[in-house]
Design a protein around this motif. Structure first.
Motif, short mmCIF file in Angstrom:
data_model
loop_
_atom_site.label_atom_id
_atom_site.label_comp_id
_atom_site.label_asym_id
_atom_site.label_seq_id
_atom_site.Cartn_x
_atom_site.Cartn_y
_atom_site.Cartn_z
N GLU A 65 0.71 -1.43 0.02
CA GLU A 65 -0.33 -0.37 -0.02
C GLU A 65 0.87 0.98 0.03
O GLU A 65 0.79 2.25 -0.77
CB GLU A 65 -0.80 -0.10 1.23
CG GLU A 65 -1.83 0.72 1.60
CD GLU A 65 -3.10 1.00 0.42
OE1 GLU A 65 -3.19 2.28 -0.61
OE2 GLU A 65 -3.41 -0.29 -0.57
N ASP A 66 1.59 1.78 0.49
CA ASP A 66 3.26 2.08 0.79
C ASP A 66 3.38 2.32 -0.61
O ASP A 66 3.30 3.64 -1.49
CB ASP A 66 4.27 1.76 1.15
CG ASP A 66 4.91 3.48 1.71
OD1 ASP A 66 4.13 4.44 1.94
OD2 ASP A 66 6.50 2.90 1.74
N ASN A 67 4.05 1.41 -1.32
CA ASN A 67 4.48 1.60 -3.10
C ASN A 67 3.23 2.39 -3.50
O ASN A 67 3.15 3.49 -4.58
CB ASN A 67 4.67 0.54 -3.11
CG ASN A 67 5.52 -0.02 -2.95
OD1 ASN A 67 5.11 -1.48 -2.94
ND2 ASN A 67 6.09 -0.16 -2.56
N TRP A 68 1.83 2.00 -3.44
CA TRP A 68 0.57 2.86 -4.67
C TRP A 68 0.40 3.80 -3.70
O TRP A 68 -0.11 4.78 -4.71
CB TRP A 68 -0.43 2.17 -4.17
CG TRP A 68 -1.73 2.50 -4.70
CD1 TRP A 68 -2.95 3.26 -4.27
CD2 TRP A 68 -2.03 2.11 -6.69
NE1 TRP A 68 -3.26 3.78 -5.77
CE2 TRP A 68 -2.93 2.83 -6.73
CE3 TRP A 68 -0.96 2.27 -7.48
CZ2 TRP A 68 -3.32 2.85 -7.67
CZ3 TRP A 68 -1.25 1.87 -8.92
CH2 TRP A 68 -2.55 2.78 -8.93
N GLN A 69 1.21 4.62 -2.88
CA GLN A 69 0.76 5.41 -1.97
C GLN A 69 1.33 6.80 -2.57
O GLN A 69 1.00 7.43 -3.18
CB GLN A 69 0.55 5.63 -0.63
CG GLN A 69 -0.77 5.27 -0.07
CD GLN A 69 -2.26 5.77 -0.60
OE1 GLN A 69 -2.23 7.39 -0.59
NE2 GLN A 69 -2.63 4.95 -0.32
N ALA A 70 2.55 5.94 -2.54
CA ALA A 70 3.89 7.02 -3.32
C ALA A 70 3.69 6.75 -5.38
O ALA A 70 3.84 8.05 -5.32
CB ALA A 70 5.29 6.04 -2.95
N LEU A 71 2.45 5.83 -5.80
CA LEU A 71 2.39 6.47 -7.28
C LEU A 71 1.41 7.35 -7.39
O LEU A 71 1.63 8.12 -7.69
CB LEU A 71 2.29 4.81 -7.96
CG LEU A 71 1.30 5.31 -9.69
CD1 LEU A 71 1.72 4.02 -9.92
CD2 LEU A 71 0.22 5.26 -8.85
N SER A 120 0.42 9.69 -5.26
CA SER A 120 0.53 11.10 -5.18
C SER A 120 1.78 12.02 -5.31
O SER A 120 0.94 12.57 -5.98
CB SER A 120 1.49 11.18 -3.58
OG SER A 120 0.53 10.82 -2.60
N ALA A 121 2.25 10.96 -6.24
CA ALA A 121 3.23 11.99 -8.16
C ALA A 121 2.17 12.01 -9.04
O ALA A 121 1.89 12.93 -9.32
CB ALA A 121 4.34 11.16 -8.04
N TYR A 122 1.41 11.15 -8.99
CA TYR A 122 0.29 11.53 -9.82
C TYR A 122 -0.84 12.47 -9.59
O TYR A 122 -0.66 13.63 -10.53
CB TYR A 122 -0.25 9.91 -10.44
CG TYR A 122 -1.30 9.76 -11.55
CD1 TYR A 122 -1.58 10.17 -12.56
CD2 TYR A 122 -2.94 11.01 -10.34
CE1 TYR A 122 -2.44 9.95 -13.49
CE2 TYR A 122 -3.89 10.94 -11.56
CZ TYR A 122 -3.09 10.80 -13.19
OH TYR A 122 -4.50 10.85 -13.94
N ARG A 123 -1.35 12.57 -8.68
CA ARG A 123 -2.17 13.62 -8.11
C ARG A 123 -1.52 15.12 -8.17
O ARG A 123 -1.40 16.01 -8.98
CB ARG A 123 -3.11 13.26 -6.86
CG ARG A 123 -4.04 12.87 -6.79
CD ARG A 123 -4.81 12.28 -7.34
NE ARG A 123 -5.39 11.02 -7.99
CZ ARG A 123 -5.98 10.91 -9.08
NH1 ARG A 123 -6.40 11.54 -9.86
NH2 ARG A 123 -7.08 9.11 -8.84
N ALA A 124 -0.02 15.26 -7.56
CA ALA A 124 0.72 16.40 -7.88
C ALA A 124 1.13 16.67 -9.25
O ALA A 124 1.00 17.90 -9.37
CB ALA A 124 2.05 16.16 -7.47
#
Length: 241
Positions: free
Chosen positions: A225-231, A233-237
């Motif tokens: 889940e941590d991996n997905w949050q990194a993806l 967050s970068a996508y949304r930014a």
């Protein structure tokens, strides 16, 4: 130098003359692949890796026909060649490369008439050097969060260019040894005048579903889940910029 086309009795071929020449139609025949690649059987939808001259290439065969094809399109072959899946994917790859997006180089496409209503198509692209699918990588080792963030930002780049990937999953993402990502397999995809937020979010959600399914399928699959949050967050930014 550039893209050229020719027509044989039942087929139309488009090719990149910096990679192949007018005799490239032989590269679309199963007998040639059986003799010149490690693949004994060429199946629809399955990629075949092969070498031609100094080039590492990928062959993919698919077709539209039968009842489904008749229901979707009554008449399209040759008079509407640009609407065939193979022609659209070839030209979409060309357009995305012109936009500076990391996708395979399209080398040749062939569309064969199957009268009265159907067609069969095949596409040849350049193989991305030193690459594996994200599925293969995650079955072998973890990918750090910096790379997941890089992937999220890359997906955002595609969406900002109004690119819709019809099947964004972990097997349609390549990761090279040097850490670069590529997207592949744009069959049924499109470059739109404007990509809706709903369709962009559906792309991202499709990727998440594929990762979840792979995690259930493989006893060793390095995704968290941590991996997905990194993806994400970068996508949304990136899309917010």
């Amino acid at each position: 130098m550039g893209y050229r086309q020719f027509k044989s009795k039942l087929a139309r071929v488009i090719y990149d003359d910096e990679v192949v020449d007018a005799d490239c139609e032989k590269l679309f025949h199963c007998d040639w692949h059986k003799a010149n690649s490690a693949c004994a059987l060429v199946e629809r939808g399955k990629a075949v890796m092969f070498k031609y001259r100094e080039w590492e290439l990928v062959f993919k065969q698919y077709h539209r026909g039968g009842l489904a094809g008749r229901l979707v399109e009554k008449s399209y072959l040759y008079s509407r060649l640009p609407n065939t899946r193979v022609w659209r994917e070839f030209n979409m790859l060309r357009a995305m490369r012109e936009l500076g997006l990391p996708v395979p180089r399209p080398v040749a496409a062939r569309c064969v008439s199957l009268p009265p209503l159907a067609y069969r198509g095949a596409l040849i692209t350049e193989r991305v050097p030193d690459s594996r699918t994200l599925t293969q990588v995650l079955c072998d080792r973890p990918v750090d969060n910096a790379q997941w963030s890089k992937l999220g930002a890359l997906i955002a780049r595609f969406h900002q260019k109004n690119v819709y990937h019809a099947d964004l999953n972990a097997s349609n993402i390549l990761l090279t040894g040097s850490g670069d990502f590529y997207l592949i397999d744009f069959d049924k995809g499109s470059i739109r005048n404007s990509l809706s937020r709903q369709d962009a979010d559906a792309n991202v959600a499709r990727l998440r579903r594929s990762l979840d399914k792979l995690q259930k399928r493989h006893s060793e699959f390095h995704f968290s889940e941590d991996n997905w949050q990194a993806l994400e967050s970068a996508y949304r930014a990136a899309v917010a910029d």
